[in-house]
Design a protein around this motif. Structure first.
Motif, PDB file in Angstrom:
ATOM      1  N   ALA A 176      -6.023   1.585   1.007  1.00 31.10           N
ATOM      2  CA  ALA A 176      -4.582   1.768   1.231  1.00 31.10           C
ATOM      3  C   ALA A 176      -4.353   2.816   2.322  1.00 31.10           C
ATOM      4  O   ALA A 176      -3.530   2.616   3.223  1.00 31.10           O
ATOM      5  N   ALA A 208       0.815  -1.212   0.000  1.00 28.60           N
ATOM      6  CA  ALA A 208       0.000   0.000   0.000  1.00 28.60           C
ATOM      7  C   ALA A 208       0.851   1.265   0.000  1.00 28.60           C
ATOM      8  O   ALA A 208       0.383   2.342  -0.398  1.00 28.60           O
ATOM      9  N   ILE A 254      -7.978   1.853  -5.033  1.00 29.06           N
ATOM     10  CA  ILE A 254      -7.270   1.443  -3.814  1.00 29.06           C
ATOM     11  C   ILE A 254      -7.136   2.540  -2.768  1.00 29.06           C
ATOM     12  O   ILE A 254      -6.771   2.260  -1.625  1.00 29.06           O
ATOM     13  N   ILE A 262      -4.217  -5.375  -3.938  1.00 29.34           N
ATOM     14  CA  ILE A 262      -3.053  -5.280  -3.040  1.00 29.34           C
ATOM     15  C   ILE A 262      -2.462  -6.660  -2.778  1.00 29.34           C
ATOM     16  O   ILE A 262      -1.258  -6.885  -2.885  1.00 29.34           O
ATOM     17  N   ALA A 305      -9.943  -3.363  -3.873  1.00 34.26           N
ATOM     18  CA  ALA A 305      -8.656  -2.833  -3.408  1.00 34.26           C
ATOM     19  C   ALA A 305      -7.842  -3.939  -2.755  1.00 34.26           C
ATOM     20  O   ALA A 305      -6.649  -4.106  -3.040  1.00 34.26           O
TER      21      ALA A 305
END
Lengths: 238, 117
Positions: free
Chosen positions: B54, A83, B50, B8, B4
């Motif tokens: 995130a 991330a 995302i 990831i 998302a």
């Protein structure tokens, strides 16, 4: 009615108890951090670790039992690293402009982190395997452990030193950089990421978003640089 | 959030597979971060997918180090009689490296005119 010991032995075997304890201890640490006016000396990770260590000791709980619950939090380190691409993406235009300062600070920061640690420890009479375990300590944990194995260090000791380095950096970075009169958030964040990897990066995000993004970049680049720097520094020893 | 997480985790999975398969010295998640960055640059639409998730994970990044930190407490004994020397080396080198890195960054930024906005 079931007595307390029976409920305890039931709960202590599953993941729920220690997962809850981990989140609660961190929430407590974070509350202390806020109550102290976000003072860098009141580190939420340090408080949570201390509270949990005392709890484990008081209840005679082995780390392996604790980790059954804590592993869910620990696992998120991987996705969180992925991330970090988002803040990096957000700062890409500014990163391109800062290419030269980034490369210079990476070389100097990485060499200083490994070199001064090994030199100081050597001067204080530490030798052999411990020096090899110390050299990669500024890289993020999985990288540092891999490098340590390659250069004759102890992976367990390296893991301990990586966390110690991270917490040290997270605690001292703000007072140190204020003392130096450093106002460039890019420089502040990048140096913290290079030196104290994810723990420093997490701290940088609490202070300033630009510092956080550059810290993430510093952590990623030093994961690569340390693979070259750590064996080089050790080769300089007499 | 679902999409998302899928993106990831897929980047991380691919990173792990590449790191293992090619014998790279980098950990899978770091490669995954590079892959995700490449994806964001190539397909800017992914950024919006995302962002919320995130940002949520990163907001509590410090929390994720607590389990490893608790593990360290039990390993203090492995430092042995060199504990003080090692602690001095860790703290002093961390101070020196942060100061040297930040001062170098700022000095080179000034010299090359790479100032921020």
């Amino acid at each position: 009615m079931t007595d307390f010991a029976e409920i305890w032995s039931y709960l202590s075997q599953g993941p729920l108890l220690w997962l809850t304890a981990t989140l609660a201890a961190y929430a407590l640490g974070d509350a202390c951090f806020r109550a102290a006016g976000r003072s860098p000396l009141v580190n939420p990770v340090l408080i949570a670790v201390a509270v949990l260590a005392v709890l484990l000791w008081l209840t005679a709980t082995p780390y392996s039992t604790y980790f059954v619950g804590a592993q869910f939090v620990h696992f998120l380190l991987g996705p969180a690293t992925v991330a970090l691409a988002l803040p990096l993406f957000d700062t890409l235009p500014r990163l391109r402009r800062a290419f030269l300062p980034v490369m210079a600070a990476l070389v100097v920061g990485s060499l200083t982190a490994a070199g001064s640690a090994v030199a100081i420890a050597y001067a204080l009479g530490v030798d052999g395997q411990i020096l090899a375990s110390l050299a990669p300590k500024s890289a993020t944990a999985p990288v540092a452990i891999g490098i340590s194995q390659n250069i004759g260090g102890s992976p367990t000791l390296t893991a301990v030193l990586v966390i110690l380095t991270g917490i040290t950096g997270a605690v001292i970075a703000t007072p140190l950089l204020n003392l130096l009169g450093m106002k460039d958030w890019r420089a502040r964040g990048f140096a913290v990421g290079v030196t104290s990897h994810g723990i420093g990066t997490a701290r940088a995000f609490q202070v300033n978003p630009t510092a956080g993004a550059f810290a993430g970049l510093g952590m990623a680049l030093n994961a690569i640089a340390t693979a070259l720097v750590a064996p080089f520094v050790l080769s300089l020893l007499p | 959030m679902l999409h998302a997480l899928v993106l990831i985790l897929m980047c991380q999975l691919l990173g792990e597979a590449l790191a293992r398969g090619l014998g790279l010295p980098l950990p899978g998640p770091v490669l995954g971060m590079v892959l995700m960055l490449g994806l964001l640059v190539a397909v800017p639409r992914v950024v919006a997918v995302i962002r919320e998730t995130a940002t949520g994970i990163l907001a509590h990044l410090s929390l994720l180090f607590v389990p490893a930190g608790v593990g360290v407490v039990g390993h203090f004994a492995t430092l042995g009689d060199k504990a003080v020397a090692i602690l001095v080396a860790v703290v002093a080198s961390t101070v020196l490296a942060i100061a040297a890195g930040a001062l170098t960054f700022a000095a080179v930024a000034r010299l090359t005119g790479a100032q921020d906005d």
